[in-house]
Write an enzyme that holds these catalytic residues in place. Structure first.
Site, mmCIF file in Angstrom:
data_model
loop_
_atom_site.group_PDB
_atom_site.id
_atom_site.type_symbol
_atom_site.label_atom_id
_atom_site.label_comp_id
_atom_site.label_asym_id
_atom_site.label_seq_id
_atom_site.Cartn_x
_atom_site.Cartn_y
_atom_site.Cartn_z
ATOM 1 N N ARG A 196 35.188 50.836 -1.888
ATOM 2 C CA ARG A 196 34.682 49.689 -2.648
ATOM 3 C C ARG A 196 35.191 48.439 -1.967
ATOM 4 O O ARG A 196 36.388 48.300 -1.755
ATOM 5 C CB ARG A 196 35.085 49.759 -4.122
ATOM 6 C CG ARG A 196 36.519 49.471 -4.418
ATOM 7 C CD ARG A 196 36.830 49.291 -5.886
ATOM 8 N NE ARG A 196 38.111 49.872 -6.229
ATOM 9 C CZ ARG A 196 39.291 49.314 -5.970
ATOM 10 N NH1 ARG A 196 39.352 48.132 -5.401
ATOM 11 N NH2 ARG A 196 40.410 49.921 -6.296
ATOM 12 N N HIS A 256 39.060 46.407 -8.050
ATOM 13 C CA HIS A 256 38.832 47.505 -8.994
ATOM 14 C C HIS A 256 37.931 47.050 -10.140
ATOM 15 O O HIS A 256 36.920 47.672 -10.442
ATOM 16 C CB HIS A 256 40.174 47.998 -9.532
ATOM 17 C CG HIS A 256 40.071 48.849 -10.751
ATOM 18 N ND1 HIS A 256 39.453 50.075 -10.742
ATOM 19 C CD2 HIS A 256 40.478 48.638 -12.022
ATOM 20 C CE1 HIS A 256 39.498 50.591 -11.962
ATOM 21 N NE2 HIS A 256 40.107 49.743 -12.743
ATOM 22 N N TYR A 295 47.241 45.795 -1.905
ATOM 23 C CA TYR A 295 47.395 47.210 -1.554
ATOM 24 C C TYR A 295 46.491 47.671 -0.411
ATOM 25 O O TYR A 295 46.550 48.829 -0.030
ATOM 26 C CB TYR A 295 47.166 48.101 -2.793
ATOM 27 C CG TYR A 295 45.866 47.856 -3.546
ATOM 28 C CD1 TYR A 295 44.690 48.492 -3.142
ATOM 29 C CD2 TYR A 295 45.822 47.006 -4.644
ATOM 30 C CE1 TYR A 295 43.502 48.273 -3.819
ATOM 31 C CE2 TYR A 295 44.638 46.780 -5.334
ATOM 32 C CZ TYR A 295 43.487 47.414 -4.922
ATOM 33 O OH TYR A 295 42.312 47.196 -5.594
#
Lengths: 360, 325
Positions: free
Chosen positions: A259, A263, A273
């Site tokens: 993606r 999120h 991250y």
């Protein structure tokens, strides 16, 4: 011991049909799709990419509620869906709104669901989808049940369910695969492995090299697919569907995807991250770029066609948002009515109380 | 009329509904060939076939998901959780999924699932078999909870539960399974969910209870009678929703009430009944409404059950306390 594990893992090579340059690298696996089908797949991916961009922007303007960006996953989502029949069931996770919409769930309702309006959950009759699941993996065991039900009814239909790499760590994932295997249910389990469960990388989810290999323990078919290759995703799902309706049981499909965005739009920052290098590496695999190259070589896609889809998507979204804006203001009295077929005393009293309160 | 134990009445209700509606499916751990660990499904697989009555893999959460999925495709699932202490394993399916299905879909989908499960102390099970966890269910919107205390009620209530289009948790007190027989008509009949039953009429004090405590309360009422106190025993039968009319009718008549539950005291059904009486009938009361409950510990070790579970003497003491207030 390690030998045994390696022997299993090595069987799960990534299934691919189109290379990153849009070249066919696996001619014998080419699915039997007409030119119109190929164009339609492209149309849907372009449409969905635009929709995702618009949804992010609407969310930032405060005109949309909960939204989980999906760019990068178009081939995984729409390739699996394209293999389905209209009567098949979809049990989606919260990112899987495009599959619902292309199955017949109106865009307006998708926006209402995002805003948290009850009309967003009212799936129209004849559209066999469930509301997007929020609890990670809860839909997987339900999909075993729907697939078992379809099998019991002797229907030539399947239930497909979607989760992510994080979802494959849930107990319900293993229970769902195991139940569906035990009953040889008409179920297809899709794990869209986009490498991060919010922030936790897939390497930290499991010692297994692939998620697909988890099918082995359940005694069902498993396949790992290049999730940025819409033809491979379609072909794998189509074969899984064939197996299911011919009584050969369920399949686990792992699609390797990514993606590009956060999120969800509720404050996630992927730079915490993920590295820019990793983003770049995956963007090179982009499902739209790859499939566009393939189609252009066959003279099946042009800039003009692309622009037409972009305009069409923008118009549809504008109209759907406008329609969503016209949804009635929600009342507690509406919500009370959705609790039971026949209201018990407490809700009857509360209905009376809120009817008075809301009619003021 | 036949004389049946409660477990026979439960089997009879399932047999009735398996015959009556071919969408009814009965399943769970060991319910097929073995007829269930308590034999509640004895003979049903043989009579209706493996398509209708079947074993599941040993995973409660999976059983719950299976029931939801089968319900969505038009079946009417009757699932068994082998012991209700195992409900924690399937709590998401029950509370977060079935109980919310109608609401989340704005009335489009339902979960017409009946969850049968044995529970209740006094039979010295290992831990997490006997706990009274109905309070957890009571706090869960969208779920009905039924607890029968007699063979007659068990059959009529289970038929109603299976026919209900919303999820129903039907709890079977293990101590009552075979402890006595009662008259049960062989033909079908239903008992409306949400209706209490006055098991004994009285005029001085109302004892509001359910499950195995109905029998302890009836025993207590006999002892109270000897001391000149006339106790009315109300068996709630369905604890969610409660039958407020019957409770209030009784309390308004007697002016005194106690609520008796086998469960721990904290946040239980008793607390809710007391609050409702407070809201609706406080001016009829001659005394505070008291509760007879277990203490707020974890369900006891098997050998400590006798000192932990409330009994008829506790009920007599509390009834006298409100009578003499």
């Amino acid at each position: 011991m390690t030998k045994t594990i390696d022997a299993v893992q090595d069987q799960f090579e990534t299934f691919q049909i189109l290379s990153e340059d849009g070249e066919v690298v696996n001619e014998s696996a080419m699915p039997n799709l007409s030119d119109e089908d190929l164009q339609e797949l492209m149309r849907r991916m372009v449409y969905t990419r635009i929709w995702d961009q618009r949804a992010i922007s609407l969310n930032r303007q405060g005109r949309l509620g909960f939204y989980a960006p999906l760019a990068g996953q178009e081939a995984s989502m729409l390739g699996t869906h394209y293999a389905l029949d209209k009567e098949d069931w979809i049990l989606p996770g919260y990112r899987d709104i495009p599959q619902m919409v292309f199955h017949g769930f109106p865009l307006t309702q998708a926006f209402l669901w995002s805003r948290g309006h009850f009309q967003g959950g009212q799936i129209p009759e004849g559209v066999n989808v469930l509301m997007p699941q929020i609890i990670i993996g809860a839909q997987i065991i339900q999909a075993a049940g729907v697939g078992f039900g379809l099998k019991k009814q002797g229907k030539n239909n399947v239930c497909i369910t979607y989760t992510g790499d994080g979802g494959a760590s849930q107990g319900d994932f293993y229970e769902g695969l195991n139940f569906a295997g035990a009953y040889r249910a008409n179920t297809i389990f899709v794990v869209q492995n986009n490498r991060f469960a919010i922030s936790v990388p897939v390497e930290k989810q499991s010692a297994a090299k692939t998620i697909a290999q988890k099918a082995v323990a359940a005694g069902i078919e498993g396949i790992q697919v290049d999730g940025m290759d819409v033809l491979a995703v379609y072909a794998a799902t189509q074969q899984a569907r064939e197996r299911a309706v011919s009584g050969e049981g369920p399949t686990l499909i792992e699609t390797l995807t990514y993606r590009y965005g956060p999120h969800t739009m509720a404050g996630d920052d992927p730079t915490r991250y993920r590295t820019k290098d990793l983003d770049n590496e995956w963007e090179k695999k982009d499902p739209l770029v790859r499939f566009r190259k393939f189609l252009e070589k066959k003279n099946l896609w042009s800039e003009e066609q692309e622009n037409k889809v972009v305009e069409e998507a923008k118009e549809d979204i504008k109209a759907a948002i406008k329609k969503a804006d016209g949804a009635p203001k929600q009342k507690v009295t509406d919500l009370i009515g959705f609790m039971f077929e026949n209201l018990p005393f407490n809700l009857r009293e509360q209905l009376e109380e809120y009817t008075a309160k809301e009619s003021k | 009329m036949a004389q049946m134990t409660m477990i026979q009445a439960i089997t009879d209700a399932m047999r009735n509904e398996l015959k009556n509606n071919e969408q009814v499916l009965v399943f769970g751990e060991d319910v097929g060939q073995n007829g269930g660990v308590f034999r509640a499904t004895e003979g049903l697989q043989k009579e209706f076939g493996e398509d209708r009555v079947f074993d599941t893999p040993l995973a409660e959460s999976g059983i719950g998901g299976l029931a939801i999925g089968l319900g969505l495709t038009g079946f009417r699932p009757v699932m068994e959780i082998q012991f209700f202490g195992f409900v924690f394993e399937v709590f998401d399916s029950v509370a977060a999924q079935m109980g919310r299905m109608r609401y989340r879909s704005g009335g489009v989908y339902t979960s017409p699932v009946t969850i049968r499960s044995p529970f209740g102390g006094g039979v010295k099970t290992p831990e997490l078999h006997a706990d009274s966890l109905e309070g957890l269910m009571y706090q869960t919107p969208g779920i009905k909870v039924v607890i029968p205390s007699t063979p007659y009620d068990a059959k009529g209530l289970l038929i109603s539960a299976i026919r209900d289009n919303d999820p129903v948790v039907y709890l079977e007190h293990m101590k009552l399974y075979r402890s006595f027989r009662g008259e049960v008509p062989e033909e079908e009949y239903t008992i409306e969910l949400g209706k209490a039953d006055v098991k004994r009429e009285g005029k001085d004090v109302s004892i509001i209870t359910y499950g195995a405590m109905v029998h302890a309360s009836l025993k207590a009422a006999e002892e109270l009678e000897k001391e000149g106190i006339s106790a009315e025993v109300i068996d709630l039968r369905t604890i969610s929703p409660l039958d407020i009319e019957t409770i209030m009718g009784s309390v308004e008549k007697t002016g005194r009430a106690i609520v008796v539950q086998e469960a721990q005291k904290q946040a239980g059904i008793g607390a809710f009944v007391v609050a409702e009486i407070n809201d609706r009938a406080i001016l009829h009361l001659e005394a505070p409404v008291l509760r007879v409950t277990a203490p707020d510990t974890v369900f006891p070790y098997a050998s400590a059950e006798d000192v932990w579970i409330p009994d008829h003497r506790d009920i007599v003491d509390k009834a006298k306390k409100v009578y003499n207030f």
